[in-house]
Motif scaffolding. Structure first.
Motif, PDB file in Angstrom:
ATOM      1  N   GLN A   5       0.842  -1.195   0.000  1.00  0.00           N
ATOM      2  CA  GLN A   5       0.000   0.000   0.000  1.00  0.00           C
ATOM      3  C   GLN A   5       0.879   1.247   0.000  1.00  0.00           C
ATOM      4  O   GLN A   5       0.614   2.206  -0.718  1.00  0.00           O
ATOM      5  N   ARG A   6       1.952   1.237   0.815  1.00  0.00           N
ATOM      6  CA  ARG A   6       2.868   2.378   0.842  1.00  0.00           C
ATOM      7  C   ARG A   6       3.542   2.557  -0.513  1.00  0.00           C
ATOM      8  O   ARG A   6       3.705   3.670  -0.985  1.00  0.00           O
ATOM      9  N   GLU A   7       3.930   1.436  -1.120  1.00  0.00           N
ATOM     10  CA  GLU A   7       4.563   1.506  -2.439  1.00  0.00           C
ATOM     11  C   GLU A   7       3.583   2.060  -3.470  1.00  0.00           C
ATOM     12  O   GLU A   7       3.947   2.896  -4.295  1.00  0.00           O
ATOM     13  N   GLY A   8       2.351   1.645  -3.397  1.00  0.00           N
ATOM     14  CA  GLY A   8       1.329   2.160  -4.301  1.00  0.00           C
ATOM     15  C   GLY A   8       1.112   3.652  -4.120  1.00  0.00           C
ATOM     16  O   GLY A   8       0.950   4.394  -5.094  1.00  0.00           O
ATOM     17  N   LYS A  10       3.370   5.737  -2.972  1.00  0.00           N
ATOM     18  CA  LYS A  10       4.570   6.403  -3.491  1.00  0.00           C
ATOM     19  C   LYS A  10       4.485   6.540  -5.015  1.00  0.00           C
ATOM     20  O   LYS A  10       4.824   7.581  -5.573  1.00  0.00           O
ATOM     21  N   TRP A  11       4.051   5.462  -5.672  1.00  0.00           N
ATOM     22  CA  TRP A  11       3.916   5.518  -7.133  1.00  0.00           C
ATOM     23  C   TRP A  11       2.863   6.544  -7.532  1.00  0.00           C
ATOM     24  O   TRP A  11       3.045   7.282  -8.503  1.00  0.00           O
ATOM     25  N   ALA A  12       1.770   6.587  -6.812  1.00  0.00           N
ATOM     26  CA  ALA A  12       0.711   7.550  -7.122  1.00  0.00           C
ATOM     27  C   ALA A  12       1.239   8.975  -6.978  1.00  0.00           C
ATOM     28  O   ALA A  12       0.963   9.839  -7.811  1.00  0.00           O
ATOM     29  N   GLU A  13       2.011   9.214  -5.924  1.00  0.00           N
ATOM     30  CA  GLU A  13       2.599  10.539  -5.717  1.00  0.00           C
ATOM     31  C   GLU A  13       3.597  10.859  -6.829  1.00  0.00           C
ATOM     32  O   GLU A  13       3.643  11.987  -7.334  1.00  0.00           O
ATOM     33  N   GLN A  14       4.388   9.867  -7.228  1.00  0.00           N
ATOM     34  CA  GLN A  14       5.361  10.064  -8.308  1.00  0.00           C
ATOM     35  C   GLN A  14       4.649  10.398  -9.618  1.00  0.00           C
ATOM     36  O   GLN A  14       5.055  11.309 -10.343  1.00  0.00           O
ATOM     37  N   ILE A  15       3.588   9.693  -9.912  1.00  0.00           N
ATOM     38  CA  ILE A  15       2.815   9.945 -11.133  1.00  0.00           C
ATOM     39  C   ILE A  15       2.212  11.344 -11.087  1.00  0.00           C
ATOM     40  O   ILE A  15       2.230  12.073 -12.088  1.00  0.00           O
ATOM     41  N   GLN A  89      15.640   2.166  -6.076  1.00  0.00           N
ATOM     42  CA  GLN A  89      16.580   1.578  -5.115  1.00  0.00           C
ATOM     43  C   GLN A  89      15.839   0.936  -3.947  1.00  0.00           C
ATOM     44  O   GLN A  89      16.196  -0.154  -3.502  1.00  0.00           O
ATOM     45  N   GLU A  90      14.799   1.606  -3.466  1.00  0.00           N
ATOM     46  CA  GLU A  90      14.002   1.044  -2.374  1.00  0.00           C
ATOM     47  C   GLU A  90      13.318  -0.247  -2.811  1.00  0.00           C
ATOM     48  O   GLU A  90      13.297  -1.224  -2.063  1.00  0.00           O
ATOM     49  N   ALA A  91      12.777  -0.257  -4.026  1.00  0.00           N
ATOM     50  CA  ALA A  91      12.104  -1.457  -4.532  1.00  0.00           C
ATOM     51  C   ALA A  91      13.106  -2.594  -4.682  1.00  0.00           C
ATOM     52  O   ALA A  91      12.815  -3.750  -4.328  1.00  0.00           O
ATOM     53  N   PHE A  92      14.299  -2.276  -5.186  1.00  0.00           N
ATOM     54  CA  PHE A  92      15.337  -3.296  -5.351  1.00  0.00           C
ATOM     55  C   PHE A  92      15.773  -3.836  -3.992  1.00  0.00           C
ATOM     56  O   PHE A  92      15.925  -5.042  -3.804  1.00  0.00           O
ATOM     57  N   ALA A  93      15.951  -2.938  -3.022  1.00  0.00           N
ATOM     58  CA  ALA A  93      16.348  -3.348  -1.682  1.00  0.00           C
ATOM     59  C   ALA A  93      15.253  -4.213  -1.035  1.00  0.00           C
ATOM     60  O   ALA A  93      15.555  -5.194  -0.359  1.00  0.00           O
ATOM     61  N   ALA A  94      14.004  -3.837  -1.277  1.00  0.00           N
ATOM     62  CA  ALA A  94      12.890  -4.603  -0.719  1.00  0.00           C
ATOM     63  C   ALA A  94      12.845  -5.998  -1.334  1.00  0.00           C
ATOM     64  O   ALA A  94      12.590  -6.979  -0.639  1.00  0.00           O
ATOM     65  N   LYS A  95      13.093  -6.092  -2.639  1.00  0.00           N
ATOM     66  CA  LYS A  95      13.119  -7.403  -3.292  1.00  0.00           C
ATOM     67  C   LYS A  95      14.249  -8.242  -2.728  1.00  0.00           C
ATOM     68  O   LYS A  95      14.093  -9.422  -2.472  1.00  0.00           O
TER      69      LYS A  95
END
Length: 103
Positions: A5-8, A10-15, A89-95
Motif C-alpha cells: 500500500q505504501r509503495e502504491g 509512493k507511485w501515485a505521488e510520483q505519477i 533503489q528502495e524497490a530493489f532493496a525490498a526485493k
C-alpha cells in the motif's frame, strides 16, 4: 500500513509529480510562443530605430525571465529523477530483503 500500500501511494505521488511537470512543460511552451507573439506585435507597432532599441530591451527582459523559468523547470526535473532513482533503489532493496528472508 502494508508495504504494498505504501509503495502504491509512493507511485501515485510520483505519477502526480510527473503529470505536474508535464503540465509545467506545456505551460512553458505556451509562454514561449506568447513571448514570440508579443515581440512580433511590438515590432509591428513600433517602427523605426527607437522600436528596435525598445524591442531589444523587451526581448532581453523576456529572455532573462524565460531562462529563470527554464532553470526552475530543470531543477524540478532533477528532483523528479532523483525521486525515481530512490524509489527504484528502495524497490530493489525490498526485493533483496524478501529474497534473503526466504532462503
Amino acid at each position: 500500513m502494508q508495504p504494498r500500500q505504501r509503495e502504491g501511494e509512493k507511485w501515485a505521488e510520483q505519477i502526480k509529480k510527473e503529470r505536474q511537470f508535464e503540465e509545467l512543460e506545456h505551460l512553458f511552451s505556451k509562454a514561449k510562443r506568447a513571448q514570440e507573439n508579443v515581440l512580433h506585435l511590438f515590432h509591428e507597432a513600433w517602427q523605426g530605430n527607437r522600436s528596435q532599441q525598445r524591442l531589444g530591451l523587451v526581448e532581453d527582459i523576456m529572455t532573462e525571465e524565460w531562462q529563470q523559468r527554464k532553470k526552475q523547470l530543470y531543477a524540478m526535473d532533477e528532483v523528479l529523477q532523483e525521486a525515481r532513482r530512490a524509489h527504484r533503489q528502495e524497490a530493489f532493496a525490498a526485493k533483496g530483503a524478501g529474497t534473503d528472508a526466504t532462503d
